[in-house]
Write an enzyme that holds these catalytic residues in place. Structure first.
Site, PDB file in Angstrom:
ATOM      1  N   THR A 199      54.043  38.060  40.603  1.00  0.00           N
ATOM      2  CA  THR A 199      54.288  37.078  41.633  1.00  0.00           C
ATOM      3  C   THR A 199      52.917  36.497  41.891  1.00  0.00           C
ATOM      4  OG1 THR A 199      56.153  38.319  42.536  1.00  0.00           O
ATOM      5  CG2 THR A 199      54.923  37.000  44.117  1.00  0.00           C
TER       6      THR A 199
ATOM      7  N   SER B  57      60.374  41.201  48.127  1.00  0.00           N
ATOM      8  CA  SER B  57      59.291  41.867  48.863  1.00  0.00           C
ATOM      9  C   SER B  57      58.186  40.884  49.200  1.00  0.00           C
ATOM     10  CB  SER B  57      58.684  42.992  48.023  1.00  0.00           C
ATOM     11  OG  SER B  57      59.637  43.985  47.764  1.00  0.00           O
TER      12      SER B  57
ATOM     13  N   ASN C 120      59.598  36.625  39.056  1.00  0.00           N
ATOM     14  CA  ASN C 120      59.842  38.057  39.083  1.00  0.00           C
ATOM     15  C   ASN C 120      58.906  38.758  38.119  1.00  0.00           C
ATOM     16  OD1 ASN C 120      60.797  40.416  40.022  1.00  0.00           O
ATOM     17  ND2 ASN C 120      62.704  40.413  38.887  1.00  0.00           N
TER      18      ASN C 120
HETATM   19  N1  GLY Z   1      60.366  39.405  42.431  1.00  0.00           N
HETATM   20  C1  GLY Z   1      59.515  40.116  43.356  1.00  0.00           C
HETATM   21  C2  GLY Z   1      59.939  39.908  44.784  1.00  0.00           C
HETATM   22  O1  GLY Z   1      60.547  38.906  45.099  1.00  0.00           O
HETATM   23  O2  GLY Z   1      59.668  40.753  45.576  1.00  0.00           O
END
Ligand code: GLY
Length: 552
Positions: free
Chosen positions: A362, A434, A382
């Site tokens: 990210t 997250s 992701n």
């Molecule tokens: N793909 C990591 C998140 O959105 O936490």
């Protein structure tokens, strides 16, 4: 920590810089410079953030994107804070068991490396909506720097050249991916000029047509054709119907500072505030940074907050997330009531809390302008390079965000996070995140912008930057640079950066009952942050990765 003082020209440093009028701190020096050029040309922090995000889609393709999604938290000059959810959505044909075989076993890689792994992208809609709502510049002004970088190319850094070489093996099934990221299958080498002509074409269409340039017309058709050829599920109507959502930010307080975060479908804001609430009654400052006592307190708060994440957090449009309860200081006190200063608890014995009183790759960047507009922006595909699939003819790399759903109850995703009903797959639903773009104000005035990459480790990274600044009184460079620790309830282990835990501290933690203490193979987080002190703006690029804070 050394801060370089220059006010007349753009400046960049991997450590820390001072600015008088504005600052951008991101994973890519090229993108940070785009953002600063926009402000120099009269744009505000939102114009700058939108231009930086489009530039990151070109200069940092591991996570910068137009084929993924993210969250933006914005403090406006009048002190109001707003948040925009442009997270990907499950396609309309998605269903709860879509990644399970007839015996209900998870099918290997289907939710991470296949066309079915992609959620409906939200980035373009979100960026354009942000621009229209709070920006002051035209699409052409904010997209053309990215377009030029894609069309004219730029010399590949060591970091990017290495990433491309590593990821090529996973792209071999996808000719358009190989075409984009290699020279006929041969890796690029550092310093070579890397051009992305297809992406430049796509950016030009978006620049000219706006939202329909991505969600309708030729680009949308190419995405849908790729899906139809490969058993993917994103349809023309999924694309046409995608809309970002303005959400009420979550807010709390910590030792007299106001904390602003992204609410569900991100778990980040809630968990950061929940952990701060649990820790506020304790004197972390006198325990000292890196001490066994402060690590013990933080680990126990993390253990409880991540247990709640698994049970309660999901897309609020589909599941009644108890936001008020989770943010409540009384709930935090009750939740932490079984904390034992002399002994570690076991995650096996920590269930999600019930209030009796009635979820690597990210990228995060931070922007501020001279009017006090603050933008905290986290975006992702992701996994690094998403599902590794480039849609032929578009240069668009697709996300694999569907893996952020709980694809099977209590089964760990790629970040070892588990989830339940709240985050089960449903058509049109957003997967739990997250990502934790965060803004801290003091008496309503700008103080700190932070956030991170790192999947499940994002939340605990943000927590530690805040605690380092507020409790330990650190300068921003130290607060961002010093080694971090992570715990997420399950698996029951403390993961730490190199040098975070001395052998003395390890012995003390073991004596408290913390059994699994593991050094992380990679740095924990990448927290590109900005701190305001009086009229001075300090920007820090997390030294765990390339990039730059650029100020002027
Ligand atoms: N793909 C990591 C998140 O959105 O936490």
């Amino acid at each position: 920590m050394l801060f370089i003082f220059l006010s007349e020209s753009s400046i960049a440093s991997s450590i820390g810089v001072y600015g008088k009028y504005g600052m951008v701190s991101s994973r890519s020096a090229l993108a940070s410079n785009v953002g600063i050029d926009i402000m120099r040309a009269g744009g505000n922090a939102v114009d700058s953030a939108v231009a930086t995000a489009f530039a990151l889609a070109v200069t940092y393709p591991s996570a910068g994107n137009i084929g993924g999604g993210g969250f933006a938290l914005v403090r406006l000059p009048n002190g109001n804070v707003v948040s925009l959810d442009h997270r990907e959505k499950a396609p309309k044909t998605a269903h709860r068991n879509m990644y399970l075989d007839s015996e209900h076993n998870v099918i290997n890689k289907l939710s991470t490396q296949s066309h079915l792994a992609a959620g409906v992208p939200g980035s373009v809609d979100g960026l354009l909506l942000l621009l229209e709502t709070y920006g002051s510049m035209s699409r052409t002004q904010v997209i053309s720097p990215a377009l030029k970088l894609a069309r004219n190319g730029f010399p590949l850094s060591y970091d990017l050249a290495q990433q491309f070489t590593t990821v090529l093996g996973k792209m071999k099934l996808y000719p358009a991916s190989l075409e984009k990221f290699s020279k006929d299958g041969e890796p690029y080498i550092v310093g070579e000029i890397w051009r992305q002509p297809d992406l430049a074409k796509t950016l030009k269409i978006i620049m000219n047509k706006g939202r329909p340039g991505f969600y309708e017309g030729s680009v949308a058709s190419l995405i849908v054709q790729e899906m139809e050829r490969n058993n993917g599920s994103i349809s023309a109507s999924d694309l046409a119907d995608y809309r970002s959502v303005w959400r009420t930010p979550v807010t709390g307080s910590y030792r007299g500072y106001e904390i602003w975060g992204m609410g569900p479908p991100s778990s980040g804001g809630i968990l950061v505030i929940q952990m701060l609430n649990m820790l506020e009654p304790f004197d972390l400052e006198s325990m000292g940074y890196g001490s066994s006592a402060s690590i013990h307190h933080m680990v126990e708060a993390k253990r409880r907050a991540y247990a709640d994440r698994a049970e309660y957090l999901g897309d609020p449009d589909y599941y009644p997330v108890p936001i008020g309860m989770l943010l409540d200081k009384d709930y935090a006190r009750q939740r932490f009531a079984d904390f034992d200063v002399a002994s570690a608890s076991s995650s096996e014995n920590i269930d999600p809390g019930i209030w009796f009183k009635e979820s690597p790759e990210t990228t995060h960047f931070s922007v501020i302008d001279n009017k006090g507009t603050m933008v905290s922006f986290t975006t992702t595909l992701n996994s690094s390079y998403g599902n590794k699939i480039v849609v032929p003819g578009t240069g668009i790399l697709l996300n694999n965000e569907m893996n952020d759903f709980s694809i099977k109850k209590d089964t760990p995703n790629q970040y070892q996070l588990i989830g339940r009903e709240a985050n089960a797959i449903e058509p049109g639903k957003r997967m739990l995140s997250s990502m934790s773009p965060t803004i801290v104000t003091k008496d309503g005035n700008p103080f700190l912008i932070t956030g991170s990459q790192g999947g499940s480790r994002i939340i605990t990274t943000v927590l530690q930057v805040i605690i380092n600044v507020i409790d330990h009184g650190m300068q921003l460079g130290d607060a961002v640079t010093l080694p971090r620790i992570h715990h997420q309830w399950l698996p029951d282990q403390i993961i730490h950066d190199k040098y975070a835990i001395s052998s003395d501290t390890r012995n003390r933690l073991s004596a408290l009952g913390h059994k699994n203490i593991v050094e992380s193979k990679s740095g924990i987080g990448d927290a590109n942050s900005i701190l305001v002190r009086g009229k001075a703006i300090f920007g820090v690029k997390d030294p765990r990765a390339e990039g730059a804070a650029v100020g002027y």
